[in-house]
Design a protein around this motif. Structure first.
Motif, PDB file in Angstrom:
ATOM      1  N   MET A  26       2.684   1.553  10.318  1.00 41.24           N
ATOM      2  CA  MET A  26       2.268   0.525   9.375  1.00 41.24           C
ATOM      3  C   MET A  26       3.110   0.672   8.101  1.00 41.24           C
ATOM      4  O   MET A  26       3.382   1.767   7.642  1.00 41.24           O
ATOM      5  N   SER A  27       3.513  -0.479   7.521  1.00 37.49           N
ATOM      6  CA  SER A  27       4.351  -0.447   6.326  1.00 37.49           C
ATOM      7  C   SER A  27       3.966  -1.574   5.374  1.00 37.49           C
ATOM      8  O   SER A  27       3.273  -2.523   5.746  1.00 37.49           O
ATOM      9  N   LEU A  28       4.427  -1.434   4.138  1.00 37.07           N
ATOM     10  CA  LEU A  28       4.223  -2.455   3.109  1.00 37.07           C
ATOM     11  C   LEU A  28       5.501  -3.280   3.012  1.00 37.07           C
ATOM     12  O   LEU A  28       6.582  -2.739   2.803  1.00 37.07           O
ATOM     13  N   SER A  29       5.355  -4.581   3.155  1.00 39.83           N
ATOM     14  CA  SER A  29       6.493  -5.496   3.027  1.00 39.83           C
ATOM     15  C   SER A  29       6.461  -6.125   1.637  1.00 39.83           C
ATOM     16  O   SER A  29       5.415  -6.586   1.181  1.00 39.83           O
ATOM     17  N   VAL A  30       7.616  -6.130   0.960  1.00 40.88           N
ATOM     18  CA  VAL A  30       7.729  -6.700  -0.381  1.00 40.88           C
ATOM     19  C   VAL A  30       8.874  -7.710  -0.399  1.00 40.88           C
ATOM     20  O   VAL A  30       9.994  -7.388  -0.033  1.00 40.88           O
ATOM     21  N   MET A  31       8.570  -8.938  -0.834  1.00 40.88           N
ATOM     22  CA  MET A  31       9.590  -9.987  -0.930  1.00 40.88           C
ATOM     23  C   MET A  31       9.431 -10.693  -2.277  1.00 40.88           C
ATOM     24  O   MET A  31       8.354 -11.180  -2.601  1.00 40.88           O
ATOM     25  N   TRP A  32      10.497 -10.730  -3.066  1.00 39.24           N
ATOM     26  CA  TRP A  32      10.437 -11.409  -4.357  1.00 39.24           C
ATOM     27  C   TRP A  32      10.177 -12.902  -4.162  1.00 39.24           C
ATOM     28  O   TRP A  32      10.746 -13.531  -3.276  1.00 39.24           O
ATOM     29  N   ILE A  33       9.361 -13.469  -5.059  1.00 41.05           N
ATOM     30  CA  ILE A  33       9.088 -14.910  -5.037  1.00 41.05           C
ATOM     31  C   ILE A  33       9.757 -15.584  -6.232  1.00 41.05           C
ATOM     32  O   ILE A  33      10.436 -16.588  -6.103  1.00 41.05           O
ATOM     33  N   ARG A  34       9.536 -15.010  -7.431  1.00 37.05           N
ATOM     34  CA  ARG A  34      10.122 -15.612  -8.630  1.00 37.05           C
ATOM     35  C   ARG A  34      10.119 -14.609  -9.776  1.00 37.05           C
ATOM     36  O   ARG A  34       9.433 -13.595  -9.740  1.00 37.05           O
ATOM     37  N   ARG A  35      10.867 -14.961 -10.828  1.00 35.12           N
ATOM     38  CA  ARG A  35      11.005 -14.079 -11.986  1.00 35.12           C
ATOM     39  C   ARG A  35      10.290 -14.590 -13.227  1.00 35.12           C
ATOM     40  O   ARG A  35      10.301 -13.932 -14.255  1.00 35.12           O
ATOM     41  N   LYS A  37       5.671 -11.222  -2.952  1.00 34.73           N
ATOM     42  CA  LYS A  37       4.721 -11.364  -1.857  1.00 34.73           C
ATOM     43  C   LYS A  37       4.641 -10.001  -1.185  1.00 34.73           C
ATOM     44  O   LYS A  37       5.614  -9.521  -0.612  1.00 34.73           O
ATOM     45  N   CYS A  38       3.481  -9.352  -1.304  1.00 36.70           N
ATOM     46  CA  CYS A  38       3.252  -8.042  -0.694  1.00 36.70           C
ATOM     47  C   CYS A  38       2.359  -8.229   0.528  1.00 36.70           C
ATOM     48  O   CYS A  38       1.357  -8.945   0.457  1.00 36.70           O
ATOM     49  N   CYS A  39       2.727  -7.607   1.637  1.00 35.34           N
ATOM     50  CA  CYS A  39       1.959  -7.756   2.875  1.00 35.34           C
ATOM     51  C   CYS A  39       1.817  -6.421   3.592  1.00 35.34           C
ATOM     52  O   CYS A  39       2.743  -5.613   3.609  1.00 35.34           O
ATOM     53  N   ILE A  40       0.653  -6.217   4.188  1.00 34.56           N
ATOM     54  CA  ILE A  40       0.432  -5.184   5.196  1.00 34.56           C
ATOM     55  C   ILE A  40      -0.131  -5.921   6.399  1.00 34.56           C
ATOM     56  O   ILE A  40      -1.211  -6.521   6.306  1.00 34.56           O
ATOM     57  N   ASP A  41       0.610  -5.918   7.468  1.00 36.58           N
ATOM     58  CA  ASP A  41       0.253  -6.714   8.647  1.00 36.58           C
ATOM     59  C   ASP A  41       0.102  -8.175   8.234  1.00 36.58           C
ATOM     60  O   ASP A  41       1.010  -8.735   7.648  1.00 36.58           O
ATOM     61  N   ASP A  42      -1.075  -8.787   8.482  1.00 40.39           N
ATOM     62  CA  ASP A  42      -1.249 -10.211   8.163  1.00 40.39           C
ATOM     63  C   ASP A  42      -1.999 -10.451   6.862  1.00 40.39           C
ATOM     64  O   ASP A  42      -2.387 -11.565   6.553  1.00 40.39           O
ATOM     65  N   VAL A  43      -2.222  -9.396   6.071  1.00 39.97           N
ATOM     66  CA  VAL A  43      -2.885  -9.533   4.770  1.00 39.97           C
ATOM     67  C   VAL A  43      -1.797  -9.553   3.698  1.00 39.97           C
ATOM     68  O   VAL A  43      -1.021  -8.605   3.577  1.00 39.97           O
ATOM     69  N   LEU A  66       4.344  -0.026  -6.538  1.00 37.46           N
ATOM     70  CA  LEU A  66       3.889  -0.390  -5.197  1.00 37.46           C
ATOM     71  C   LEU A  66       2.420  -0.060  -4.979  1.00 37.46           C
ATOM     72  O   LEU A  66       1.745  -0.702  -4.169  1.00 37.46           O
ATOM     73  N   LYS A  67       1.914   0.926  -5.716  1.00 35.77           N
ATOM     74  CA  LYS A  67       0.483   1.234  -5.621  1.00 35.77           C
ATOM     75  C   LYS A  67      -0.358   0.044  -6.031  1.00 35.77           C
ATOM     76  O   LYS A  67      -1.454  -0.161  -5.514  1.00 35.77           O
ATOM     77  N   THR A  68       0.148  -0.763  -6.972  1.00 39.47           N
ATOM     78  CA  THR A  68      -0.571  -1.973  -7.375  1.00 39.47           C
ATOM     79  C   THR A  68      -0.701  -2.918  -6.183  1.00 39.47           C
ATOM     80  O   THR A  68      -1.769  -3.479  -5.933  1.00 39.47           O
ATOM     81  N   CYS A  69       0.381  -3.090  -5.431  1.00 40.29           N
ATOM     82  CA  CYS A  69       0.341  -3.918  -4.219  1.00 40.29           C
ATOM     83  C   CYS A  69      -0.711  -3.386  -3.258  1.00 40.29           C
ATOM     84  O   CYS A  69      -1.516  -4.145  -2.703  1.00 40.29           O
ATOM     85  N   LEU A  70      -0.719  -2.071  -3.038  1.00 41.02           N
ATOM     86  CA  LEU A  70      -1.664  -1.471  -2.100  1.00 41.02           C
ATOM     87  C   LEU A  70      -3.104  -1.672  -2.551  1.00 41.02           C
ATOM     88  O   LEU A  70      -3.978  -1.992  -1.741  1.00 41.02           O
ATOM     89  N   GLY A  97      11.888  -5.264   0.401  1.00 39.03           N
ATOM     90  CA  GLY A  97      12.102  -4.503   1.630  1.00 39.03           C
ATOM     91  C   GLY A  97      10.798  -4.034   2.229  1.00 39.03           C
ATOM     92  O   GLY A  97       9.717  -4.458   1.828  1.00 39.03           O
ATOM     93  N   ARG A  98      10.911  -3.124   3.196  1.00 35.47           N
ATOM     94  CA  ARG A  98       9.742  -2.538   3.845  1.00 35.47           C
ATOM     95  C   ARG A  98       9.630  -1.084   3.406  1.00 35.47           C
ATOM     96  O   ARG A  98      10.625  -0.351   3.386  1.00 35.47           O
ATOM     97  N   TYR A  99       8.404  -0.670   3.079  1.00 37.46           N
ATOM     98  CA  TYR A  99       8.160   0.679   2.591  1.00 37.46           C
ATOM     99  C   TYR A  99       7.069   1.336   3.432  1.00 37.46           C
ATOM    100  O   TYR A  99       6.009   0.725   3.644  1.00 37.46           O
ATOM    101  N   PRO A 100       7.306   2.559   3.905  1.00 35.92           N
ATOM    102  CA  PRO A 100       6.220   3.290   4.571  1.00 35.92           C
ATOM    103  C   PRO A 100       5.047   3.427   3.597  1.00 35.92           C
ATOM    104  O   PRO A 100       5.249   3.605   2.388  1.00 35.92           O
ATOM    105  N   ILE A 101       3.835   3.333   4.095  1.00 36.37           N
ATOM    106  CA  ILE A 101       2.641   3.393   3.237  1.00 36.37           C
ATOM    107  C   ILE A 101       2.629   4.665   2.389  1.00 36.37           C
ATOM    108  O   ILE A 101       2.308   4.629   1.202  1.00 36.37           O
ATOM    109  N   GLU A 102       3.004   5.795   2.983  1.00 38.02           N
ATOM    110  CA  GLU A 102       3.005   7.074   2.246  1.00 38.02           C
ATOM    111  C   GLU A 102       3.950   7.009   1.040  1.00 38.02           C
ATOM    112  O   GLU A 102       3.645   7.524  -0.031  1.00 38.02           O
TER     113      GLU A 102
END
Length: 200
Positions: free
Chosen positions: A1-10, A23-29, A55-59, A42-47
């Motif tokens: 499982m990983s955290l996906s991060v994609m910039w939307i705007r500045r 846009k931060c995603c874990i699976d379909d959330v 990234l903790k804010t995303c989590l 990019g994609r980041y391992p949860i650990e």
């Protein structure tokens, strides 16, 4: 499982200085979350994500979202940013008046709020702009000087929200968080304001 991060705007009402909306995603959330502009998409391992404050804010957002059964949270569209800021200022000032303590610097929100009332703005870099800035790492001493505390979603990366709300409650000060993410934190006793945010 990983955290996906994609910039939307500045730019826009939902982000503070030095941040991007991602846009931060874990699976379909998934959720639109303000993060530091230094965080690469990019994609980041949860650990690994758990060790990175941005990234903790995303989590945290995604975990709260999952608890509430929400698959997707979107924020105010950039083209509606001015209208969102005006609505927020009208709401805060008609309900509570000023002075306002704004935690997390968003130029659009600060400009509208602080042209209509006195106030201070918490900003992590304490920039010298035409406002009285305070250090966002320690906004607690300013809570008693305000009638109301307004929190930008981008400030989640810099402050302990639960501690700030506790301090404000001790002093009898209302706390408002604006934007679609605010609904995820209402269990802390904050008032949330989201006139145009979308929850799907």
């Amino acid at each position: 499982m990983s955290l996906s991060v994609m910039w939307i705007r500045r730019e826009g009402i939902d982000i503070c200085e030095g941040q991007v909306l991602a846009k931060c995603c874990i699976d379909d959330v998934c959720a639109d979350v303000p993060i530091s502009a230094e965080v690469a998409p990019g994609r980041y391992p949860i650990e690994e994500a758990e060790k990175n404050p941005a990234l903790k804010t995303c989590l945290d957002v995604l975990n709260r979202q999952r608890e509430r059964g929400l698959k997707r949270i979107e924020v105010c569209r950039q083209r509606e940013s001015g209208r969102c800021s005006k609505k927020l200022a009208e709401y805060v000032l008609s309900r509570y008046g000023g002075p306002v303590l704004l935690i997390g610097f968003n130029n659009s929100v600060a400009s509208v709020l602080l042209t209509l009332t006195d106030g201070v703005v918490a900003d992590v870099e304490a920039k010298t702009l035409p406002y009285d800035f305070i250090d966002v790492s320690n906004p607690h001493s300013w809570v008693e000087k305000a009638k109301v505390v307004v929190i930008a979603p981008g400030a989640l990366q810099y402050i302990d929200l639960a501690e700030l709300v506790r301090k404000a409650k001790e002093l009898g000060k209302p706390v408002i968080m604006y934007g679609a993410l605010s609904a995820l934190y209402k269990d802390l006793g904050i008032e949330y304001f989201c006139p145009y945010g979308l929850k799907v």
